[in-house]
Design an enzyme around this catalytic site. Sequence first.
Site, PDB file in Angstrom:
ATOM      1  N   ASP B   7       0.893  -1.167   0.000  1.00 32.34           N
ATOM      2  CA  ASP B   7       0.000   0.000   0.000  1.00 32.34           C
ATOM      3  C   ASP B   7       0.923   1.206   0.000  1.00 32.34           C
ATOM      4  O   ASP B   7       1.503   1.549   1.046  1.00 32.34           O
ATOM      5  CB  ASP B   7      -0.897  -0.043   1.253  1.00 32.34           C
ATOM      6  CG  ASP B   7      -1.734   1.221   1.418  1.00 32.34           C
ATOM      7  OD1 ASP B   7      -2.398   1.358   2.474  1.00 32.34           O
ATOM      8  OD2 ASP B   7      -1.732   2.080   0.517  1.00 32.34           O
ATOM      9  N   LYS B  68       3.498  11.083  -3.571  1.00 36.08           N
ATOM     10  CA  LYS B  68       2.400  10.449  -4.325  1.00 36.08           C
ATOM     11  C   LYS B  68       1.585  11.499  -5.073  1.00 36.08           C
ATOM     12  O   LYS B  68       1.040  11.220  -6.152  1.00 36.08           O
ATOM     13  CB  LYS B  68       1.505   9.686  -3.342  1.00 36.08           C
ATOM     14  CG  LYS B  68       0.452   8.806  -3.995  1.00 36.08           C
ATOM     15  CD  LYS B  68      -0.213   7.932  -2.938  1.00 36.08           C
ATOM     16  CE  LYS B  68      -1.392   7.183  -3.492  1.00 36.08           C
ATOM     17  NZ  LYS B  68      -2.000   6.293  -2.479  1.00 36.08           N
ATOM     18  N   GLU B 145      -7.003   0.706  -4.828  1.00 35.44           N
ATOM     19  CA  GLU B 145      -7.107   0.583  -3.373  1.00 35.44           C
ATOM     20  C   GLU B 145      -8.465   0.018  -2.934  1.00 35.44           C
ATOM     21  O   GLU B 145      -8.499  -0.880  -2.095  1.00 35.44           O
ATOM     22  CB  GLU B 145      -6.823   1.940  -2.709  1.00 35.44           C
ATOM     23  CG  GLU B 145      -5.332   2.282  -2.756  1.00 35.44           C
ATOM     24  CD  GLU B 145      -5.024   3.757  -2.582  1.00 35.44           C
ATOM     25  OE1 GLU B 145      -3.856   4.131  -2.807  1.00 35.44           O
ATOM     26  OE2 GLU B 145      -5.910   4.535  -2.221  1.00 35.44           O
ATOM     27  N   ASP B 167     -13.138   5.177   2.582  1.00 34.04           N
ATOM     28  CA  ASP B 167     -11.739   5.201   3.036  1.00 34.04           C
ATOM     29  C   ASP B 167     -11.419   6.573   3.637  1.00 34.04           C
ATOM     30  O   ASP B 167     -11.208   7.542   2.907  1.00 34.04           O
ATOM     31  CB  ASP B 167     -10.819   4.893   1.836  1.00 34.04           C
ATOM     32  CG  ASP B 167      -9.346   4.812   2.217  1.00 34.04           C
ATOM     33  OD1 ASP B 167      -8.555   4.354   1.368  1.00 34.04           O
ATOM     34  OD2 ASP B 167      -8.980   5.207   3.336  1.00 34.04           O
TER      35      ASP B 167
END
Lengths: 193, 567
Positions: B7, B68, B145, B167
């Site tokens: 992850d 990211k 994800e 999430d």
Amino acid sequence: MNIRLVYEAISNLARRIEAIGDTDIKRLSREQYKTNTLNEQHLEQTKKALAQSQQALDELKHQYEEREKRARFEVLTALFPVLDSIEAGVLSGVTQIKTMMPVNPEAAKTLAAWLDGQRLLRERLLGILASEGIRPLKAKGQLFDPHHHVAVKIVDKPDLPTGQIVAEERRGYISEDTILRYAEVVVNKPTKE
Amino acid sequence: MSVIGIDLGTTFSAASVVKDGQPVILPVGDQRIMPSVVGVSPDEQWLVGQSALNQWVLYPESTVRSIKRKMGSNETVLLGGNTYNPQQISAMILQRLKLAAEEHLGETVSQAVITVPAYFSDAQRQATHDAGTIAGLEVMRIINEPTAAALAYGLQGGHNEVSLIYDLGGGTFDVSLVELSSGVVDVRASHGNTHLGGDDFDERLADWLRSEFESKHKVDLRSDRQALARIHQAAEQAKISLSAEPYVWVREEYLAQKDGKPIHMEIEVSRAQFMTLIKDLLDLTLESVNRVLKDGNTEKPDHILLVGGSTYIPAVWEMLANRLGVAPRQDVNPSEAVALGAAIQGAIVAGDPIEAILVDVAPYSLGIAIADITPFGLVPGRFKRLIPRNSTIPLTRKEVFYPLHPDQKAVQIEVYQGESSLVSENILLGDFLFEDLKPVEKDGSPAVTVQFDIDVNGVLNVQAVDRGSGKEGGISVKASSQRLSQAELEAARDALPEISLLPDLPEETVEEAAALLNRAAQLSKGKDNASLQDAAERVRNLLRTGEQEELENAIDDLTDELYEAEA
């Protein structure tokens, strides 16, 4: 007596005995082979199972020890904020004593005695940590090390080397090589001209 | 060789692998997650993870965070006098995780599955793939994800089910609607906010604590960096505690000084107060949920899966349950679900056996009977849930309740199990009378804290504490518990017709055949023995067809061949 006939009879009998023997021997050999093969397989499986059980047992023992160690450390690390507060209290008390001494020396002395008790309490708690292999991290005066310290503030003191820790805001703790809490520090970083 | 799952998060990253059929997190040092930060120290040492984060304030020019956000772009960063693209920086994070995996597993790791947000473009996905390659990993898959989360929750498809993945992490929020059909996962819609998360909740609470302190002591702490840092840490701890406790004391000794004297923070925060502070932020997430349902043409998903540490907040569960009429699942650790799911995908790619993540859960909601005060009057017989269905156990939850009348001296506490909002439709597990209540404050009303404590065996201890007097009382009841393994149940169901079709051969014969076949395989290795192989094949065929007499003859022939071969 006809010897040829007797010989033929004996030969036939011998051939019949041989044929029966061969068949039975063959059958018994086959059974023996199957049994041996099966037994060898069982032995292999048992050995493998024993090895796996031993491995699982070793793994469980290791996990148990790790879990026990982690649980102990969890309880002990909960003492860190308590120590922080006692030290803050002692520092605060020292300041109060300095203020009070000229004005009320007797009260200041009483406070100093009380404060000494707090200091001893602090030492007792540090002793408990030390008995489990936990010790405070060195910070003030050291060079900043990102593996031990967290920089929370920078100051500009040209007379000191870059990266020198000038103050510790929150004490760090270490056990063998494991950081239990990073030290939060104020670091010197002179402005370049 | 294991295929690890990674992850690769904006703020934190984690790696995991399937071991003995179960996905497990691979720690980096002592930590299960690692900050996604890279830096260079003055003595030109590369730093990755916590050590890099530690120098952020001191050397921001030599530290890179949240790389990211730049993946797929042409932006570069300057580090240690050299220029790097985002792929190279991410590769350092991946390399550190790879090293940690190798240390833990004791073997070389060269293959990985890496997760990306559902909204990532092709360029961003390619950049992530490239990062893996630079790190020395063969990237077997890039998966979304939410897909990884669905895998972690054991939803491998087969029934055309639609799942909502909610999430809520520390700094970002994503919600996706995924459809699982025959092992294929399709992301129907996704939405989110890259600057909304648990950190904002901490900020709200910290700010409230600071202003409460200022009201009481008339001391403004806004320019006291150290005090603010302590309040922030205390707020984060309080937020976590409020998931289990209805009230929490925040105590920070010697926080500041006034007139030369030390002053301390001692403030009680209620869960209700915290909810008031973050309600608008939670409402923002609900807007995204509504948007995703509309874009995905769904009114009600089959499942709601909770991902991210901030979903531990009970209000999140209640908000989603009330809005969608479906009980959200959080039986998999929400902070680790994506990493665990990536490992499961890795195991699928490698052809390794996987079991569903096994957890002990409460299969039914547990709560007590209360009366609701509504605009239409008092409504008795309502069910107030304390432990939601599918909560991982063991678990402790508390709530505060008030009697109907301020002068009331006793309350009847009735414990129920079920999903209906009416207790009459749920199952009564037990009840007790709690007497001699005292008001919390003079001329005030009594208040009772009810604590539910359920262990792995499903034994529920219910304790009541009178907040006025401290008196305690309670009962123990047996609630249901369940070892959840959805894939295991389905596999067992599917296997039943096959079991009944297996030939009915004596166990000893089958065992004998297996042992001889095993020996034949050993003797055939590297050797060409046609008659032995033919004899073995004949036994294998007859095991399938179940013709016992022919099988026994074939076993004899195989034995003879083995005997000859070993002679």
